[in-house]
Design an enzyme around this catalytic site. Structure first.
Site, PDB file in Angstrom:
ATOM      1  N   HIS A  22       0.861  -1.196   0.000  1.00 29.54           N
ATOM      2  CA  HIS A  22       0.000   0.000   0.000  1.00 29.54           C
ATOM      3  C   HIS A  22       0.893   1.240   0.000  1.00 29.54           C
ATOM      4  CE1 HIS A  22      -3.978  -1.859   1.742  1.00 29.54           C
ATOM      5  NE2 HIS A  22      -3.835  -2.074   0.452  1.00 29.54           N
ATOM      6  N   HIS A  78     -11.445  -9.084  -6.523  1.00 34.07           N
ATOM      7  CA  HIS A  78     -11.158  -7.778  -5.895  1.00 34.07           C
ATOM      8  C   HIS A  78     -10.262  -6.987  -6.841  1.00 34.07           C
ATOM      9  CE1 HIS A  78      -9.698  -4.880  -3.036  1.00 34.07           C
ATOM     10  NE2 HIS A  78      -8.647  -5.543  -2.631  1.00 34.07           N
ATOM     11  N   GLU A  80      -8.154  -4.398  -6.451  1.00 36.52           N
ATOM     12  CA  GLU A  80      -6.915  -3.720  -6.095  1.00 36.52           C
ATOM     13  C   GLU A  80      -5.759  -4.314  -6.912  1.00 36.52           C
ATOM     14  OE1 GLU A  80      -6.483  -3.436  -1.848  1.00 36.52           O
ATOM     15  OE2 GLU A  80      -5.217  -1.648  -1.995  1.00 36.52           O
ATOM     16  N   ASP A  82      -2.832  -5.349  -6.596  1.00 37.18           N
ATOM     17  CA  ASP A  82      -2.006  -6.507  -6.245  1.00 37.18           C
ATOM     18  C   ASP A  82      -2.639  -7.812  -6.728  1.00 37.18           C
ATOM     19  OD1 ASP A  82      -3.884  -5.712  -4.305  1.00 37.18           O
ATOM     20  OD2 ASP A  82      -2.934  -6.884  -2.727  1.00 37.18           O
ATOM     21  N   HIS A 144     -11.886  -6.006   1.837  1.00 35.67           N
ATOM     22  CA  HIS A 144     -11.924  -4.708   2.476  1.00 35.67           C
ATOM     23  C   HIS A 144     -12.236  -3.561   1.523  1.00 35.67           C
ATOM     24  CE1 HIS A 144      -7.730  -3.321   1.134  1.00 35.67           C
ATOM     25  NE2 HIS A 144      -7.919  -4.496   0.556  1.00 35.67           N
ATOM     26  N   ASP A 163      -8.853 -10.973   0.216  1.00 38.23           N
ATOM     27  CA  ASP A 163      -7.931 -10.499   1.252  1.00 38.23           C
ATOM     28  C   ASP A 163      -8.282 -11.040   2.644  1.00 38.23           C
ATOM     29  OD1 ASP A 163      -6.067  -8.975  -0.198  1.00 38.23           O
ATOM     30  OD2 ASP A 163      -7.483  -7.330  -0.376  1.00 38.23           O
ATOM     31  N   TYR A 191      -2.168  -8.124   9.827  1.00 34.50           N
ATOM     32  CA  TYR A 191      -2.955  -7.921   8.608  1.00 34.50           C
ATOM     33  C   TYR A 191      -4.370  -7.469   8.969  1.00 34.50           C
ATOM     34  CZ  TYR A 191      -4.526  -8.951   3.854  1.00 34.50           C
ATOM     35  OH  TYR A 191      -5.021  -8.852   2.588  1.00 34.50           O
ATOM     36  N   HIS A 224      -3.401 -13.661  -0.091  1.00 33.16           N
ATOM     37  CA  HIS A 224      -2.027 -13.354   0.341  1.00 33.16           C
ATOM     38  C   HIS A 224      -1.568 -14.406   1.344  1.00 33.16           C
ATOM     39  CE1 HIS A 224      -1.795  -9.345  -1.374  1.00 33.16           C
ATOM     40  NE2 HIS A 224      -2.935  -9.014  -0.814  1.00 33.16           N
TER      41      HIS A 224
HETATM   42 FE1  FEO Z   1      -6.904  -5.355  -1.151  1.00 36.57          FE
HETATM   43 FE2  FEO Z   1      -4.600  -7.635  -1.492  1.00 36.57          FE
HETATM   44  O1  FEO Z   1      -5.590  -6.231  -2.086  1.00 36.57           O
END
Ligand code: FEO
Length: 395
Positions: A22, A78, A80, A82, A144, A163, A191, A224
């Protein structure tokens, strides 16, 4: 590429070098991974991709695993970057392949990649048959991001949990039960504390909603870190605990200092706490010398926080101010607090911090304590008493 079962292969990327996530908000001391999965049934589905810096490398490895033309469906849990970062490379090769995604996911995907790919918006309860197995989609807004969803794969009895339940922990082991448990749980808590705390109400509701669906979930395939395949009730139970205004018998003394006076105050207050409440664990953390996401993890675990800064330029120190901003964003509840700090002339810091702690939703139990210049023996005794009284008030 790691074979998980006859049907599912992990096709993600382990990022051993990652130290910041992030941007620079979250320090990942133990790296991370971007977990992507290939599901082979009569139809083939790809779940998520990886972070953009690895897009080409990832695609080459994926091509070695499967002819991209054989992929019937893409599942985007999701948006994002990553997890969606390799979409441009992937979709250049298979531009018409449908992407199953939430309506919010379409918005975030179009906003980030400016492409009109073949999006198929799905909502909770929608199913996608792959042959013998079937995916059930579950929207998981604010776990999230507003675009997040989970997907349950029948037969495999696995929940792809985006996530949720993840950790920033690089490992070749793949499974949570195979790694050092201390690192695993430390990273899982960190996390949760940094990524999910503001959404704890939604976390609790979503877990209860999923439990009520009575899906035979035996495994959690995270986005992750490690995958949970044994005793998944333990991590689900922890999430319910963490989501429920979590606190341990700990007090975090979080401070910054200019010429050691505020640090000496921290030490004396800690002595007072230990005297009054020896069973309470006290941590003394410099906000300028400790990674902010580690500070947040400690604040998250603690039942009470003492925040310290000297007065500078009629205000508070930069690192203390940053931590206050992060604490405010967490929307913590039921945590007690107080402020302390040294000063030379004007001395506003303690009042400012007390107000900001209250604005952040913490219960400041007093108006704090100040020391002009540096604490002498008499003042040190008073600080010990302050610590003692504080420990007693948060028992
Ligand atoms: Fe919210 Fe692992 O991206």
């Amino acid at each position: 590429m790691k074979r998980i079962s006859d049907r599912v292969t992990w096709v993600g990327k382990i990022d051993w070098e990652l130290r910041h996530f992030h941007g620079d908000e979250y320090e990942t001391h133990e790296g991370s991974s971007y977990n992507s999965y290939l599901i082979r049934d009569e139809k083939v589905a790809l779940v998520d991709t990886v972070w953009k810096p690895f897009d080409k490398e990832w695609l080459e490895k994926l091509k070695a695993e499967i002819d991209l033309g054989e992929i019937d469906y893409i599942i985007s849990l999701h948006g994002e970057v990553d997890h969606s970062g390799a979409f441009k490379e992937l979709m250049r090769e298979i531009p018409d392949t449908p992407i199953y995604i939430t309506a919010n996911g379409v918005i975030s995907s179009k906003g980030q990649y400016h492409q009109d790919w073949n999006f198929v918006p799905v909502k909770t309860g929608d199913k996608l048959s792959l042959g013998e197995t079937e995916l059930t989609f579950i929207e998981a807004r604010m776990l999230h991001w507003p675009d997040t969803m989970f997907a349950f794969l029948s037969g495999e009895n696995a929940l792809f949990s985006s996530d949720g339940f993840g950790q920033h922990l690089a490992s070749e082991a793949l499974y949570a039960d195979l790694v050092d448990q201390c690192s695993l749980w430390k990273e899982a808590l960190k996390y949760y504390a940094n990524i999910l705390t503001p959404f704890s109400v939604m976390v609790k509701n979503k877990i209860n909603e999923i439990l009520a669906m009575e899906l035979p979930i035996e495994k959690l395939y995270t986005s992750h870190g490690l995958l949970w395949r044994e005793n998944i009730g333990e991590i689900i139970g922890k999430y319910l605990e963490w989501a429920d205004d979590y606190q341990e018998d700990r007090i975090a003394i979080v401070y910054d200092t200019m010429w050691e006076s505020t640090r000496k105050m921290a030490d004396a207050i800690a002595e007072g706490i230990r005297e009054a409440s020896p069973e309470t664990e006290v941590s003394i953390i410099s906000t300028s010398k400790t990674d902010k996401s580690d500070v947040i993890a400690e604040v998250f675990r603690s039942k009470a926080i003492l925040l310290g800064s000297p007065t500078v330029n009629n205000g508070i120190l930069y690192s203390t101010s940053g931590i206050l901003e992060m604490i405010k964003g967490l929307k913590l509840k039921k945590k007690k607090a107080a402020a302390f700090g040294s000063y030379g002339w004007s001395g506003e810091a303690v009042k400012i911090m007390t107000e900001k702690l209250r604005e952040a939703g913490l219960d400041a139990v007093n108006d704090g304590v100040r020391v002009q210049w540096t604490p002498d023996e008499g003042m040190t005794q008073e600080l010990r008493k302050f610590g003692k009284d504080f420990a007693n008030s948060v028992k």
